[in-house]
Design a protein around this motif. Sequence first.
Motif, PDB file in Angstrom:
ATOM      1  N   ALA A  16       0.834  -1.206   0.000  1.00 24.02           N
ATOM      2  CA  ALA A  16       0.000   0.000   0.000  1.00 24.02           C
ATOM      3  C   ALA A  16       0.869   1.257   0.000  1.00 24.02           C
ATOM      4  N   MET A  17       1.982   1.237   0.760  1.00 19.96           N
ATOM      5  CA  MET A  17       2.902   2.386   0.749  1.00 19.96           C
ATOM      6  C   MET A  17       3.507   2.573  -0.635  1.00 19.96           C
ATOM      7  N   TYR A  18       3.901   1.478  -1.248  1.00 21.26           N
ATOM      8  CA  TYR A  18       4.479   1.516  -2.602  1.00 21.26           C
ATOM      9  C   TYR A  18       3.486   2.131  -3.592  1.00 21.26           C
ATOM     10  N   LEU A  19       2.223   1.674  -3.527  1.00 23.75           N
ATOM     11  CA  LEU A  19       1.211   2.182  -4.452  1.00 23.75           C
ATOM     12  C   LEU A  19       0.890   3.649  -4.161  1.00 23.75           C
ATOM     13  N   ALA A  20       0.922   4.036  -2.888  1.00 20.27           N
ATOM     14  CA  ALA A  20       0.681   5.434  -2.543  1.00 20.27           C
ATOM     15  C   ALA A  20       1.762   6.329  -3.144  1.00 20.27           C
ATOM     16  N   LYS A  21       2.992   5.858  -3.119  1.00 20.10           N
ATOM     17  CA  LYS A  21       4.089   6.617  -3.727  1.00 20.10           C
ATOM     18  C   LYS A  21       3.934   6.689  -5.248  1.00 20.10           C
ATOM     19  N   GLU A  22       3.486   5.588  -5.872  1.00 20.88           N
ATOM     20  CA  GLU A  22       3.382   5.526  -7.332  1.00 20.88           C
ATOM     21  C   GLU A  22       2.172   6.289  -7.877  1.00 20.88           C
ATOM     22  N   LEU A  23       1.067   6.296  -7.129  1.00 19.26           N
ATOM     23  CA  LEU A  23      -0.199   6.752  -7.704  1.00 19.26           C
ATOM     24  C   LEU A  23      -0.720   8.062  -7.114  1.00 19.26           C
ATOM     25  N   THR A  24      -0.031   8.620  -6.141  1.00 22.93           N
ATOM     26  CA  THR A  24      -0.475   9.897  -5.585  1.00 22.93           C
ATOM     27  C   THR A  24       0.665  10.913  -5.643  1.00 22.93           C
ATOM     28  N   GLN A  25       0.325  12.155  -5.339  1.00 21.18           N
ATOM     29  CA  GLN A  25       1.312  13.230  -5.326  1.00 21.18           C
ATOM     30  C   GLN A  25       1.852  13.482  -3.918  1.00 21.18           C
ATOM     31  N   LYS A  26       1.518  12.597  -2.992  1.00 19.99           N
ATOM     32  CA  LYS A  26       1.942  12.779  -1.604  1.00 19.99           C
ATOM     33  C   LYS A  26       3.452  12.575  -1.461  1.00 19.99           C
ATOM     34  N   SER A  27       4.043  13.332  -0.550  1.00 23.84           N
ATOM     35  CA  SER A  27       5.464  13.154  -0.240  1.00 23.84           C
ATOM     36  C   SER A  27       5.638  11.964   0.696  1.00 23.84           C
ATOM     37  N   LEU A  28       6.868  11.498   0.848  1.00 24.29           N
ATOM     38  CA  LEU A  28       7.125  10.366   1.737  1.00 24.29           C
ATOM     39  C   LEU A  28       6.692  10.657   3.175  1.00 24.29           C
ATOM     40  N   PRO A  29       7.012  11.840   3.731  1.00 22.32           N
ATOM     41  CA  PRO A  29       6.549  12.126   5.097  1.00 22.32           C
ATOM     42  C   PRO A  29       5.021  12.135   5.200  1.00 22.32           C
ATOM     43  N   GLU A  30       4.328  12.659   4.156  1.00 19.98           N
ATOM     44  CA  GLU A  30       2.869  12.697   4.191  1.00 19.98           C
ATOM     45  C   GLU A  30       2.297  11.278   4.147  1.00 19.98           C
ATOM     46  N   ILE A  31       2.890  10.422   3.336  1.00 17.72           N
ATOM     47  CA  ILE A  31       2.432   9.029   3.265  1.00 17.72           C
ATOM     48  C   ILE A  31       2.664   8.347   4.610  1.00 17.72           C
ATOM     49  N   GLY A  32       3.857   8.552   5.193  1.00 17.25           N
ATOM     50  CA  GLY A  32       4.154   7.940   6.481  1.00 17.25           C
ATOM     51  C   GLY A  32       3.169   8.367   7.552  1.00 17.25           C
ATOM     52  N   GLU A  33       2.784   9.633   7.543  1.00 20.36           N
ATOM     53  CA  GLU A  33       1.830  10.146   8.522  1.00 20.36           C
ATOM     54  C   GLU A  33       0.487   9.437   8.395  1.00 20.36           C
ATOM     55  N   LEU A  34       0.076   9.153   7.156  1.00 21.74           N
ATOM     56  CA  LEU A  34      -1.209   8.491   6.913  1.00 21.74           C
ATOM     57  C   LEU A  34      -1.162   7.003   7.217  1.00 21.74           C
ATOM     58  N   PHE A  35       0.033   6.470   7.426  1.00 26.29           N
ATOM     59  CA  PHE A  35       0.183   5.064   7.823  1.00 26.29           C
ATOM     60  C   PHE A  35       0.551   4.967   9.310  1.00 26.29           C
ATOM     61  N   GLY A  36      -0.179   5.708  10.135  1.00 25.19           N
ATOM     62  CA  GLY A  36       0.006   5.596  11.573  1.00 25.19           C
ATOM     63  C   GLY A  36       1.159   6.399  12.103  1.00 25.19           C
ATOM     64  N   GLY A  37       1.521   7.482  11.421  1.00 19.57           N
ATOM     65  CA  GLY A  37       2.588   8.340  11.905  1.00 19.57           C
ATOM     66  C   GLY A  37       3.974   7.751  11.739  1.00 19.57           C
ATOM     67  N   ARG A  38       4.175   6.950  10.687  1.00 17.72           N
ATOM     68  CA  ARG A  38       5.489   6.349  10.463  1.00 17.72           C
ATOM     69  C   ARG A  38       6.457   7.366   9.848  1.00 17.72           C
ATOM     70  N   ASP A  39       7.747   7.112  10.071  1.00 21.64           N
ATOM     71  CA  ASP A  39       8.790   7.982   9.540  1.00 21.64           C
ATOM     72  C   ASP A  39       8.905   7.807   8.032  1.00 21.64           C
ATOM     73  N   HIS A  40       9.366   8.864   7.333  1.00 19.90           N
ATOM     74  CA  HIS A  40       9.486   8.785   5.870  1.00 19.90           C
ATOM     75  C   HIS A  40      10.488   7.708   5.444  1.00 19.90           C
ATOM     76  N   THR A  41      11.479   7.400   6.305  1.00 22.85           N
ATOM     77  CA  THR A  41      12.448   6.347   5.950  1.00 22.85           C
ATOM     78  C   THR A  41      11.775   4.983   5.894  1.00 22.85           C
ATOM     79  N   THR A  42      10.732   4.776   6.703  1.00 23.00           N
ATOM     80  CA  THR A  42       9.967   3.518   6.667  1.00 23.00           C
ATOM     81  C   THR A  42       9.265   3.362   5.323  1.00 23.00           C
ATOM     82  N   VAL A  43       8.702   4.459   4.845  1.00 19.53           N
ATOM     83  CA  VAL A  43       8.021   4.428   3.545  1.00 19.53           C
ATOM     84  C   VAL A  43       9.038   4.176   2.438  1.00 19.53           C
TER      85      VAL A  43
END
Length: 500
Positions: A441-468
């Motif tokens: 899901a993180m991979y697809l969020a990066k591929e299919l949205t305009q969200k930044s890594l920190p924004e994606i991490g936040e939407l996955f339970g407040g994870r760090d951008h390095t996790t994404v």
Amino acid sequence: MDNRWQTCASQLENELPAQLFRTWIKPLVYLGYDENEHVLKLGAPNRVKLDWVRTQYADRITQVANQLFEPPVRLAFEIISGLPEDGYDDSADAAGAVRLDGRGFDVRAAEPRPAGPAALNGTGLAHAIGAAVTAAAASGAATAPGFSGLNAPATVLTDRSRLNPELTFETFVTGRANDMARAAALQVAERPGGAYNPLFLYGGVGLGKTHLIQAVGNCIVRRAPNANVRYITANQFFQDMVQAIRRQAVDDFKRYYQTLDLLLIDDIQFLSGKERSQEEFFYVFEALISTRKQILITCDTYPKEMSDIDDRLISRFNSGLIVAIEPPELEMRVAILHRKAELAGVKLDEDVCYFVAKHIRQNVRELEGALRRIFAYAEFRNQPITLELVKEALKDLLTFNRGQISVEFIQKTVADYYKIKVGDMYSKRRPANIALPRQVAMYLAKELTQKSLPEIGELFGGRDHTTVLHAVRKITELRQHRPELNHSIHVLEQTLREYL
């Protein structure tokens, strides 16, 4: 006749030039609708009309039928001898005329009784076998005429094979999405029964699996006209077996299938849950492989992901070569449009091909359907094919105003696919059955949205951008080495892109 089919035919009549409708659509006869399998059964008066309708109009008929029957509708065509060439007259039913169903039976009869010669196709096979065996016994022949393998006349075998002569390697457009599958199919055509046996092709709807396996059949039949070849869908195999049981011709059913030189079976997933059919197919599989006869199989998913299929069959499928066919990339879609237009004798401008390819992305069938609509639209209006005309012709197919995909929607789609809770996307739990879908899901969020890594991490339970970032790199790497994961991600991408 079902009112829904009448409505379907009326809509097609409004879309098509009168001559085309009278020639190809009007002769079709409604044979029934299988509510369980969502199969719309149509009869045609001869092989020419059947093949042309299947290749030129099947996509549009399916689109219209999906609006009237419970989708997703699949079409099943059968040759019904004795039909008028210019269309079936409904008034004949009221006058007491005999109407045939797909097995050559009078549909008004309480008990099935032969109403004419059975065609050698799906549901009529067992009856044809039984009749042939009876005739053979009466004449003292050792085997059933038309089912005696390589001794049968070449013309009979070619017709019985149910191959579409237009589906060849020459008409198959190759690109990165299918080059390996085509190369494997060519090897099989050159050395049937060799290393790639069975050849198992899997991928989504409309990507060319049927085209490729029929191309192998046509190639072999051209080189060896007496080869005993059979193309069939898994559902038709099931229907054959049911009819064989009804006719008490199971031994003949087995003998026929187990003595083929080449078996091409489409959509094997439809044997799911049909235990008796799977058992009979297993014996057919074993008999053909043991005598070095070639088997080609198509499926919509990787073998290990199939449900309600006997483990013995899964093991046999895995014993051969398994190749995925992916959705076509933009360049390949453009090439397909040019090739299809060329075969139709039409020259398309590059900007037209690029526009259609950019907006019709799912599969080859959708591209062909769009192209046919463009041709018909231009013919209706007696206008040249320009970009403006194409936009008008396809306005209800194109999705100019679709909203952007949200990360939340990706999370829900992936969770549904992997059968986990949406809440697991945000949780700190890390078991494998949750961690992998979350990374997908993180991979697809990066591929299919305009969200930044920190924004994606936040939407996955407040994870760090390095996790994404780790998830994206891991899935990118795994896709190259795990075909089943690569296929799953393609399915998810295809599902999600429908909303772009």
